[in-house]
Design a protein around this motif. Sequence first.
Motif, PDB file in Angstrom:
ATOM      1  N   ARG B  30       0.815  -1.195   0.000  1.00  0.00           N
ATOM      2  CA  ARG B  30       0.000   0.000   0.000  1.00  0.00           C
ATOM      3  C   ARG B  30       0.866   1.269   0.000  1.00  0.00           C
ATOM      4  O   ARG B  30       0.574   2.230  -0.709  1.00  0.00           O
ATOM      5  N   SER B  39      -2.497   1.972  -7.837  1.00  0.00           N
ATOM      6  CA  SER B  39      -3.166   1.093  -6.879  1.00  0.00           C
ATOM      7  C   SER B  39      -2.234  -0.033  -6.464  1.00  0.00           C
ATOM      8  O   SER B  39      -1.268  -0.342  -7.160  1.00  0.00           O
ATOM      9  N   HIS B  40      -2.548  -0.642  -5.341  1.00  0.00           N
ATOM     10  CA  HIS B  40      -1.677  -1.721  -4.862  1.00  0.00           C
ATOM     11  C   HIS B  40      -1.617  -2.865  -5.848  1.00  0.00           C
ATOM     12  O   HIS B  40      -0.622  -3.565  -5.950  1.00  0.00           O
ATOM     13  N   GLN B  41      -2.691  -3.035  -6.583  1.00  0.00           N
ATOM     14  CA  GLN B  41      -2.720  -4.115  -7.551  1.00  0.00           C
ATOM     15  C   GLN B  41      -1.672  -3.910  -8.643  1.00  0.00           C
ATOM     16  O   GLN B  41      -1.039  -4.851  -9.108  1.00  0.00           O
ATOM     17  N   THR B  42      -1.479  -2.684  -9.023  1.00  0.00           N
ATOM     18  CA  THR B  42      -0.471  -2.405 -10.037  1.00  0.00           C
ATOM     19  C   THR B  42       0.921  -2.727  -9.498  1.00  0.00           C
ATOM     20  O   THR B  42       1.764  -3.263 -10.210  1.00  0.00           O
ATOM     21  N   SER B  44       1.531  -5.001  -7.375  1.00  0.00           N
ATOM     22  CA  SER B  44       1.585  -6.455  -7.446  1.00  0.00           C
ATOM     23  C   SER B  44       1.938  -6.907  -8.861  1.00  0.00           C
ATOM     24  O   SER B  44       2.737  -7.813  -9.058  1.00  0.00           O
ATOM     25  N   ARG B  45       1.359  -6.235  -9.840  1.00  0.00           N
ATOM     26  CA  ARG B  45       1.637  -6.610 -11.225  1.00  0.00           C
ATOM     27  C   ARG B  45       3.107  -6.425 -11.572  1.00  0.00           C
ATOM     28  O   ARG B  45       3.705  -7.260 -12.234  1.00  0.00           O
ATOM     29  N   HIS B  50       3.936  -9.029 -14.575  1.00  0.00           N
ATOM     30  CA  HIS B  50       2.790  -9.114 -15.464  1.00  0.00           C
ATOM     31  C   HIS B  50       3.091  -8.250 -16.684  1.00  0.00           C
ATOM     32  O   HIS B  50       3.584  -7.128 -16.559  1.00  0.00           O
ATOM     33  N   ARG B  77       1.759 -13.684   0.687  1.00  0.00           N
ATOM     34  CA  ARG B  77       1.741 -14.289  -0.633  1.00  0.00           C
ATOM     35  C   ARG B  77       1.421 -15.774  -0.543  1.00  0.00           C
ATOM     36  O   ARG B  77       0.614 -16.315  -1.293  1.00  0.00           O
TER      37      ARG B  77
END
Lengths: 358, 358
Positions: B30, B39-42, B44-45, B50, B77
Amino acid sequence: MAAKRPAADDGQAARTDGAVAPQPRGSVMRDVARLAGVSHQTVSRVLNEHPNVRQETRRRVLEAMQALNYRRNLAARTLVTRRSGTLGVVGLETTLFGPASMLYGIEDAARTAGYFVTVASVRTLERRSVLEAVDRLCQQSVEGIVAIAPKPAVTNALVQVPSGLASVGVGGGADDDAVPTVRIDNAAGARLATQHLLDLGHSTVHHVAGPPDWPEARERVEGWRGTLYAAGAPVPPVEPGSWSAQSGYEQGQALARDPAVTAVFCGNDQIALGLLRALHEAGRRVPHEVSVVGFDDMPDSGYFLPPLTTIHQDFAELGRRSLTVLLDQIQHPGDRPADHVLLSPELVVRASTAPPRA
Amino acid sequence: MAAKRPAADDGQAARTDGAVAPQPRGSVMRDVARLAGVSHQTVSRVLNEHPNVRQETRRRVLEAMQALNYRRNLAARTLVTRRSGTLGVVGLETTLFGPASMLYGIEDAARTAGYFVTVASVRTLERRSVLEAVDRLCQQSVEGIVAIAPKPAVTNALVQVPSGLASVGVGGGADDDAVPTVRIDNAAGARLATQHLLDLGHSTVHHVAGPPDWPEARERVEGWRGTLYAAGAPVPPVEPGSWSAQSGYEQGQALARDPAVTAVFCGNDQIALGLLRALHEAGRRVPHEVSVVGFDDMPDSGYFLPPLTTIHQDFAELGRRSLTVLLDQIQHPGDRPADHVLLSPELVVRASTAPPRA
DNA sequence: CGCTAACTTGTGATCGGTAACAACTGGGGT
DNA sequence: ACCCCAGTTGTTACCGATCACAAGTTAGCG
């Protein structure tokens, strides 16, 4: 009740055919709870031996756990408690007798204390690779790090460890006060060996040293040299070497040619093995013409030809003690100065030493 | 924004003075996301490489990670992916040269493949303690288990492993088809050694064996015996022993008294070391009167007196190969029959063998 | 009989990531 | 001008445990 977790069962079924199959899922706390007719929290209480659980309830929960062959998921636990129950060991990728023994001493002590051990070995003792290993361990969120630390680069790297992470160096030299260490008194061991030879009547003692960039080797050189000084004996020169039998053999060939050499103290037992061979090939008999002392007391050194007089160090104990220090740090994270534990080695007299010929 | 996580900051402050201090918290995804403005998802990507992330975005995220010294939390994870990225090793708590080398071979290969290694050592090879070790590893949710498995109790315990968990036994005997194994061809090694001695002209070869309850030892006995049979040579009796130099020394004393003994094949190099000492003390010269062959090719055996002819096995390679097998199982969890990899040992001729005296 | 204290149990939030899905962009083809 | 698809990003649920807090239960005692 099931309505509360709408995706649970269906989602599970829909997930088949992933690229890499995830671990097959065993039973989780919820399953145990359902079977025992309690809430998941109560299961957790039983697991963590919380006092306030009724005897009867505890029994039911334990039975359910048994029946489902339940195993607590450590990842989840670690995530929430921030305590992984895991310790890291930075080990040198070597089969030297010492490091291997220490690893098992550490693992043994860790298990007793309820910790897991993960290993990050390094092929070389360069700063970079050690830092990389430490980093790997940090990712694992280990609670402490034991570094099998024969060279300063290793303990130095420990200083860089994220603040608050406990660490200890074991079995190296003493060159950095910032990190706690557990090691044997190499200088004292060298003194024991040297004095033993002097006491037998040798006028001086030669030394075949380990690699000069290893503090352990240097401390042994200093102990040897200091003893000779104190006794007023001449100090022969020291050549750089390695820890191997080959190194002992090569230097031994030169020493064997010098009739003034009657006593040799070796940096470790392997060097002594090589030296013994060189002396034998040169026709110089041990211990009648030349006395030899080793260092480490490997399991085999009692069967060398002749059985080797050497300095015994207890590697397993070293490993255990390092864990004591580490756990102490974890439990009392006060920032008092790092302690340095120093174990005393012992002289083991066998058949490779004798008085010089008259 | 802050309102969304009301307890975050205050809760943190209120938690001080816990009994055992939790790990100090570093930055999390975060934080990185906020700093990079994504965003945190990005985040992660980016972490998982990714493909569909704009170059510019990736750069910003990487910078933010750098700036915050971000480390991904493996527990989180693991929790969601059910893949821990960790392999378990069941190791015997011993400093025998072989097991120690294999451990490093395994760790090295695991690291290369992106896996962590955690060790569960056992003090004895009883079924119970092995099962306990396996259980510990399962708790850690390892993705596979390598058992340094000199005795059947170990591989047998692997069969009990929760279904679907990959496993491999390395370096033991071949007594169980259910679990894949990687080992060297002990019988072939023994044949090499025995044949070498016969070829030199010895009329037969004596054998000082390892412990009879170790399959490795038994396989070597069989290889030796088979070679003698095939050559029509008489087969001397075998006494039970251990892997130690002491065992070799004790049996060596008896053999040394028997003038018919001209060639001895030892279960390992340490036994050979003890035997060499016994022969030496009895005044029987090696190799002129008695030839000796070892097994293992420890680093030191080239410096025995005399340098030992022995059977070389590559322990590190053994460790690496076991990992290949294990990873293969993890990636293709088909239930085809377990494979058994057999490596060939090599004869290393040094100075402890010679033709018998005429 | 009522009231507090201690014991027992349950509810909901949370740890820090990833997966699934939705939403928003910007071409290229017709 | 329109649609569609691929590329990019955000939103929300979820993994399985623990923790904080609330609620229900039993016991003790005036």
